[in-house]
Every structure is written in C-alpha cells, then in structure tokens.
Design a protein around this motif. Structure first.
Motif, short mmCIF file in Angstrom:
data_model
loop_
_atom_site.label_atom_id
_atom_site.label_comp_id
_atom_site.label_asym_id
_atom_site.label_seq_id
_atom_site.Cartn_x
_atom_site.Cartn_y
_atom_site.Cartn_z
N GLY A 184 32.18 15.90 -127.63
CA GLY A 184 31.06 16.47 -127.67
C GLY A 184 31.25 17.71 -127.17
N CYS A 185 32.45 18.34 -126.91
CA CYS A 185 32.69 19.72 -126.24
C CYS A 185 32.03 19.59 -124.91
N ALA A 186 32.77 18.67 -123.94
CA ALA A 186 32.41 18.86 -122.47
C ALA A 186 32.77 20.19 -121.95
N PRO A 187 32.08 20.49 -120.83
CA PRO A 187 30.93 19.79 -120.05
C PRO A 187 29.70 20.10 -120.88
N GLY A 188 29.21 19.15 -121.17
CA GLY A 188 27.66 18.95 -122.08
C GLY A 188 26.45 19.05 -121.30
N GLU A 246 36.62 18.12 -112.77
CA GLU A 246 35.58 18.17 -111.77
C GLU A 246 34.07 18.06 -112.98
N THR A 247 34.00 18.73 -113.88
CA THR A 247 32.81 18.91 -114.40
C THR A 247 32.95 18.16 -115.83
N THR A 248 32.10 17.06 -116.00
CA THR A 248 31.86 16.44 -117.35
C THR A 248 30.72 16.84 -117.76
N VAL A 249 29.44 17.14 -117.13
CA VAL A 249 28.14 17.40 -117.61
C VAL A 249 27.72 18.50 -116.61
#
Lengths: 290, 206
Positions: A184-188, A246-249
């Motif tokens: 879904g094109c992270a970071p979402g 580190e950043t997924t959302v």
C-alpha cells in the motif's frame, strides 16, 4: 450561487501536486529515524525529492491519482445538483490538464471513460447541509494500490484471538498492516472505524483520514488506541516500501460508530504515504485552500 | 549504483543480488493488469484467438522483451490529443496482481527485468531463477521524479485498453530501482514478511 468550477479545478490541482505540510513534515521525521544509507532511508529521500519536484512543476505526486473523494459541507439553500455538475466539470478539466490520470473504467466492458467521469458515483461526492455560511469542500485522492490493502473484520475473530473490545480492535488492525506489507506504499496512514454496518463503517474509515496527522482524538480512549496502534505497527518493521525499517505507518486515525448488538465491525482504510488531502473553504467572495 | 543497459545478458543478471541499487538505460515497455491477461490468454495459454492488431503488436514486442524489461506502470501522459506523447507522472503500480501471470510471461518472452513495487510471490521468484531474471523495486509514488528518466515515448500499443493499461514503449535513461528479488532465490519481501510475522505474533500475544 456562484460558479465554482475554476475553484474546484484548483482544489484538484493542489491536492494532486502539493502534499499537505503535516504529511511532508511527518515523512521528514521518518527519514531522520532510518539508519543512514539504508534502503528505507534512500526510499524516503526519493519520496521527499519527488514531493518537492511535483510541487515545483505542478505535476502529480503519484501517477495513480486515485478515486477523487469529495466531502461537501454546504449552507442551507445551495443546489447540490449544481455543485455536483461543477465538480464533475472540474474533474474532467483536471484530467485534460494532466493533474489527474483517466481512472474511471467500466467494469463490464473494460472501457476507460478517458475523463474520470463514470457513473454518478464516480467521482465520489458526499453532501451534507450545515448551519454555517461557508462552503467547505474536502478532497482526498485515494490510489488503488492502498485501497486494495484495506480490510474489514467482524469481531470476534478466533484466528487472531480478537474479542469485542478495543484490545480486539488493536489485534485486527495490526493484522491488516501485516497483510498490507509494503503493497500500500508504506509508510501509510490508517483510517480505522469501529462499529456501524459494513457500508457506514468503511465510509467512516475514509472520513477519519481527513484529520490532520498531528491532531489528537477528542475521545481519550480512541486517542490511546491511535497511539498504541502507531507504536505497535511500527514494531512490525515492515518499513518504507516494505524494505524493512523503523516507520511502517505515519499515524492512525480512529472513529467509533453505533452498532447493532449483533455486529462489531472494524474497517481499515489504508492511505499511502502520498496522503493527498486538501480543503477548500468558500467564505463570501473569498476562497481559501489549506 | 550499478548502470545497466537494456537488453541485459545472463551474466549481468546472475551478478545482481538483493539490495543492489541499479539504474536502467534503454528501451522498455509498460504493462500491467490488462496487458498480462492479454499476453497469457492470447499467446501463452492461447485460450483466445488473436484478433485485430494482436499478432502485429506481438511481433513488435518480441524483440524489445527478449532480454528486456517490463514496467508495471500506468502513467499520466500528456499529448493525448496530438499524439506527441510525453510522460508526466510514471511511478510503479503494485506488482502482486500480476503474480498469476508474471512467471509464464517472463519465460515466454525471455524478460530479464520486471519492474514494479511491493514485490512478487513464489512463481515469479522461481522464474527469476530459471530465465534468469530479477525483480526491480521502484519507489512507489515517486511519479514525477521517475517520469524525468523517461527520455522519449517511442510508441503506444493497445491504447484501447485505456491510458493506464496501454503498452507504452519508452526510452529511459538512468531509471532508478533496487533489486529486491534476485536470480538466486533471494527476496527482500520474503525476509521482511517472515520477520514481521514473528513481530506480529508477539504483539498479538501481548
């Protein structure tokens, strides 16, 4: 009632080409958190470079300019038929000017309409009459890649050990983030709705995405849930683009709805990092964009 | 950053490993959902007979795809009214939808590089070992930036599929991507999914 076609066209242009400041700031913070030289940091560098270029050249941030979703709040007495006509004209014009990609495909014949105008539900336009004097129009451009990884759960969910409480909500939302991986094109940004029926629940999960990333939920329980979910989701370490990191959302926005005694739905709308969301306010002769 | 020119030879593919940054130069095509279904139905499984310009398009694609690259992309294109096409925005689309088709399409045309985002599954990974080929991950959403690496739109086939779904033949220079699936069975996507599953199990138990 004024003809707002040009104003709507500008709203579409701005939304497609100029990422909101809160989203860009959040991406910059995410970049600082990734290991120097990592694939995750390199992905965020490319993303930020692209955001600046799209703004400068007034070209779409992402080629998938998505489903245009308009939420219109209008004072009493405004014609929603006329507003709808003006919005549709502006959308077709924005497509001609390449702010939007032609995205409306007839599901039976496979034909692309070429101008982003499909049946009356494409583009999506919601109207609501309000007490004030201003016309307020929110627009989100929601791409297909992230829409495809959205999910709806019915609690309880035995597989995930998720019961009918906020702890159960936490579990199924994490499952949705895991299933999305980088697709879904992270970071979402997650829009989460709890309750409602299947339709109203998904609808509310999209509405939640209109909130700014840095605001706080007025409901303290939901505010706690949003923070916990953001922290937990980032512990999955799926990272930008699913490269690990580190950043997924970037954030979670939750909303609660009344439900039937028999139903307990959790709906997750996943918005890609290119969180194209803008607001236009018509106040007298003045039109303000934010 | 390794510079790669299309078409790509086997030894170049075999030398690429997961995590390598590459930049591609040469002629490639875009192809996504409708194109993959059309290729499989008409030329691989042959469940439908070629019609219209199918055979002609097939012959035109063969030399480009032999050792070449297919890009999962539905671009925003200027010049639709004049035919003087140029790419305005051209980032990758989610590749996993082509998983049922991709491996067979790679084998059929000898495609060496599949470019997209989000990664692909076991069938494609197996084709990467056999053909051999690689999956190249472009940065999703970086559409304005990637469009700048498209020097020229050479031609378009199957425009009746719609602008996003058509086969755009493009000449690219220094197109940036990362190898996330290689010809030795390596996949970033398998690695990340495995470690995130372990994390998920911990978080569900807590």
């Amino acid at each position: 009632m004024p003809d707002l076609t040009e104003a709507f066209l500008e709203l579409v242009r701005l939304t497609s080409t100029d990422l909101p400041p809160d989203v860009e700031a959040s991406l910059k913070r995410a970049r600082e958190q990734e290991a120097p030289g990592s694939a995750a940091q390199s992905a965020l560098d490319t993303i930020l470079e692209n955001v600046a270029l799209a703004r400068k050249n007034s070209t779409p941030i992402c080629q998938d300019t998505g489903t245009p979703i308009f939420y219109v709040q209008h004072p009493p007495g405004w014609s929603t038929t006329k507003l709808k006509g003006q919005i549709r004209t502006a959308v077709a014009e924005a497509t001609k000017k390449t702010y939007l990609r032609p995205n409306a495909v007839d599901t039976i014949t496979g034909k692309n309409s070429g101008d982003n105008l499909g049946d009356p539900a494409f583009p999506t336009i919601h109207f609501e009459e309000t007490e004030g004097e201003d016309l307020i129009v929110d627009l989100i451009l929601k791409g297909g890649g992230c829409e495809n990884v959205g999910a709806q759960y019915s609690l309880p969910n035995g597989r995930l050990g998720a019961g009918r409480d906020l702890e159960g909500v936490r579990k199924v939302v994490l499952d949705a983030v895991f299933n999305a991986q980088g697709k879904g094109c992270a970071p979402g940004v997650l829009g989460v709705a709890i309750g409602g029926d299947r339709g109203s629940s998904y609808y509310a999960s999209k509405e939640a995405l209109f909130r700014k990333l840095d605001d706080e939920n007025a409901d303290s329980e939901l505010a706690k849930l949003e923070n916990r979910l953001t922290q937990d989701a980032n512990q999955l370490r799926i990272g930008p683009m699913g490269f690990g990191g580190e950043t997924t959302v970037l954030g979670v926005k939750a909303k609660s709805l009344h439900r039937l005694p028999a139903s307990y739905f959790v709906s997750v709308s996943y918005m890609c990092w290119a969180h194209r969301r803008r607001r236009m306010t018509v106040h007298g002769d003045e039109t303000i964009y934010e | 950053m390794q510079k790669i020119t299309l078409p790509i030879k086997d030894d170049v593919i075999r030398a690429l490993k997961v995590g390598d940054s590459v930049s591609l130069t040469g002629v490639m095509i875009t192809g996504r959902d409708a194109v993959h279904k059309w290729m499989i139905d008409t030329f691989v499984k042959k469940s439908r007979k070629p019609a219209g310009d199918d055979a002609e398009v097939y012959e035109a694609l063969k030399p480009i795809l032999d050792g070449g690259a297919i890009y999962h992309c539905g671009p925003v294109v200027a010049g639709l009214d004049t035919g003087a096409y140029s790419f305005v925005a051209a980032g990758p689309t989610t590749s996993i939808r082509e998983e049922p088709y991709q491996g067979d399409v790679m084998q059929h045309f000898n495609i060496k590089a599949v470019i997209g985002k989000g990664g692909m599954g076991p069938k494609t990974l197996e084709a990467c070992s056999d053909v051999p080929g690689v999956y190249l991950h472009a940065i999703g959403g970086a559409a304005s930036l990637i469009a700048q690496s498209v020097q020229q739109v050479l031609t378009v086939h199957k425009l009746d599929f719609g602008v996003p779904e058509a086969i755009w033949v493009i000449d690219v220079k220094d197109f940036p991507a990362v190898v996330t699936m290689d010809s030795h069975g390596g996949s970033v996507h398998v690695e990340v999914e495995t470690q995130s599953k372990a994390q998920l199990d911990k978080l569900l138990a807590s």
